[in-house]
Motif scaffolding. Structure first.
Motif, short mmCIF file in Angstrom:
data_model
loop_
_atom_site.label_atom_id
_atom_site.label_comp_id
_atom_site.label_asym_id
_atom_site.label_seq_id
_atom_site.Cartn_x
_atom_site.Cartn_y
_atom_site.Cartn_z
N GLY A 1 52.98 38.88 10.91
CA GLY A 1 54.30 39.05 10.35
C GLY A 1 54.85 37.83 9.67
O GLY A 1 55.88 37.91 8.98
N GLY A 2 54.18 36.71 9.82
CA GLY A 2 54.63 35.47 9.22
C GLY A 2 54.20 35.34 7.77
O GLY A 2 53.61 36.25 7.18
N SER A 3 54.49 34.18 7.22
CA SER A 3 54.21 33.92 5.81
C SER A 3 53.54 32.57 5.62
O SER A 3 53.74 31.64 6.40
N LEU A 4 52.74 32.50 4.59
CA LEU A 4 52.14 31.26 4.14
C LEU A 4 52.12 31.25 2.63
O LEU A 4 52.09 32.31 2.00
N ARG A 5 52.11 30.07 2.06
CA ARG A 5 52.01 29.92 0.62
C ARG A 5 50.85 28.99 0.30
O ARG A 5 50.85 27.83 0.70
N LEU A 6 49.88 29.51 -0.43
CA LEU A 6 48.75 28.73 -0.88
C LEU A 6 49.01 28.22 -2.30
O LEU A 6 49.64 28.89 -3.11
N PHE B 1 51.63 40.38 -0.85
CA PHE B 1 51.29 39.11 -1.47
C PHE B 1 51.83 39.06 -2.90
O PHE B 1 51.91 40.08 -3.58
N ILE B 2 52.17 37.87 -3.33
CA ILE B 2 52.64 37.66 -4.70
C ILE B 2 51.89 36.47 -5.28
O ILE B 2 51.91 35.38 -4.71
N ILE B 3 51.24 36.69 -6.41
CA ILE B 3 50.56 35.61 -7.11
C ILE B 3 51.43 35.15 -8.27
O ILE B 3 52.07 35.96 -8.95
N SER B 4 51.47 33.86 -8.49
CA SER B 4 52.22 33.30 -9.59
C SER B 4 51.49 32.07 -10.11
O SER B 4 50.56 31.58 -9.47
N ARG B 5 51.92 31.61 -11.26
CA ARG B 5 51.26 30.43 -11.82
C ARG B 5 52.25 29.59 -12.61
O ARG B 5 53.28 30.09 -13.09
N VAL C 1 48.10 27.62 -9.57
CA VAL C 1 48.31 29.00 -9.17
C VAL C 1 48.74 29.02 -7.71
O VAL C 1 48.30 28.19 -6.91
N TYR C 2 49.63 29.95 -7.38
CA TYR C 2 50.16 30.08 -6.03
C TYR C 2 49.90 31.48 -5.49
O TYR C 2 49.79 32.44 -6.24
N LEU C 3 49.82 31.55 -4.19
CA LEU C 3 49.72 32.84 -3.52
C LEU C 3 50.70 32.85 -2.36
O LEU C 3 50.48 32.17 -1.35
N GLN C 4 51.79 33.59 -2.53
CA GLN C 4 52.75 33.77 -1.46
C GLN C 4 52.32 34.95 -0.62
O GLN C 4 52.23 36.08 -1.11
N MET C 5 52.03 34.71 0.64
CA MET C 5 51.52 35.73 1.54
C MET C 5 52.58 36.04 2.58
O MET C 5 52.94 35.19 3.39
#
Length: 119
Positions: free
Chosen positions: A15-20, A67-71, A78-82
């Motif tokens: 249920g948590g979040s991470l951002r790569l 998930f949301i990918i952005s750049r 590039v980012y991946l918000q999970m």
């Protein structure tokens, strides 16, 4: 050569979040798309998400809506918000850069970033 440096992985509860994030440097010249793949133990590497230079995203069905990918083209990042992470999201996540035709090597990979979703 192109170098991809990943960061942001770690251990998170369900249920948590991470951002790569993944920052590219070197002789890039052109970016066709950037994205993220992942590989869980005993499984084949699979597509998570990609995004074109124009900002058009593509997601695997398993992560759509979470998930949301952005750049940031200026930063070649590039980012991946999970969000709403699940145990089945546990994997090594790899950043990918595709330079498109005619550049060789066309494709580069990051070193891998462990994401573990567990209580």
């Amino acid at each position: 050569q192109v170098q991809l440096v990943e960061s942001g992985g770690g251990l998170v509860q369900p249920g948590g979040s991470l951002r790569l994030s993944c920052a590219a440097s070197g002789s890039i010249f052109s970016i066709n798309y950037m994205g993220w793949y992942r590989q869980a133990p005993g499984k084949e590497r699979e597509l998570v998400a990609t995004i074109t230079r124009a900002g058009v995203p593509n997601y695997a069905d398993s992560v759509k809506g979470r998930f949301i990918i952005s750049r940031d083209n200026d930063k070649n990042t590039v980012y991946l918000q999970m969000n709403s992470l699940k145990p089945e999201d546990t994997a090594v996540y790899y950043c990918n850069l595709d330079r498109g035709f005619p550049f060789l090597p066309r494709e580069y990979w990051g070193q891998g970033n462990q994401v573990t979703v567990s209580s």
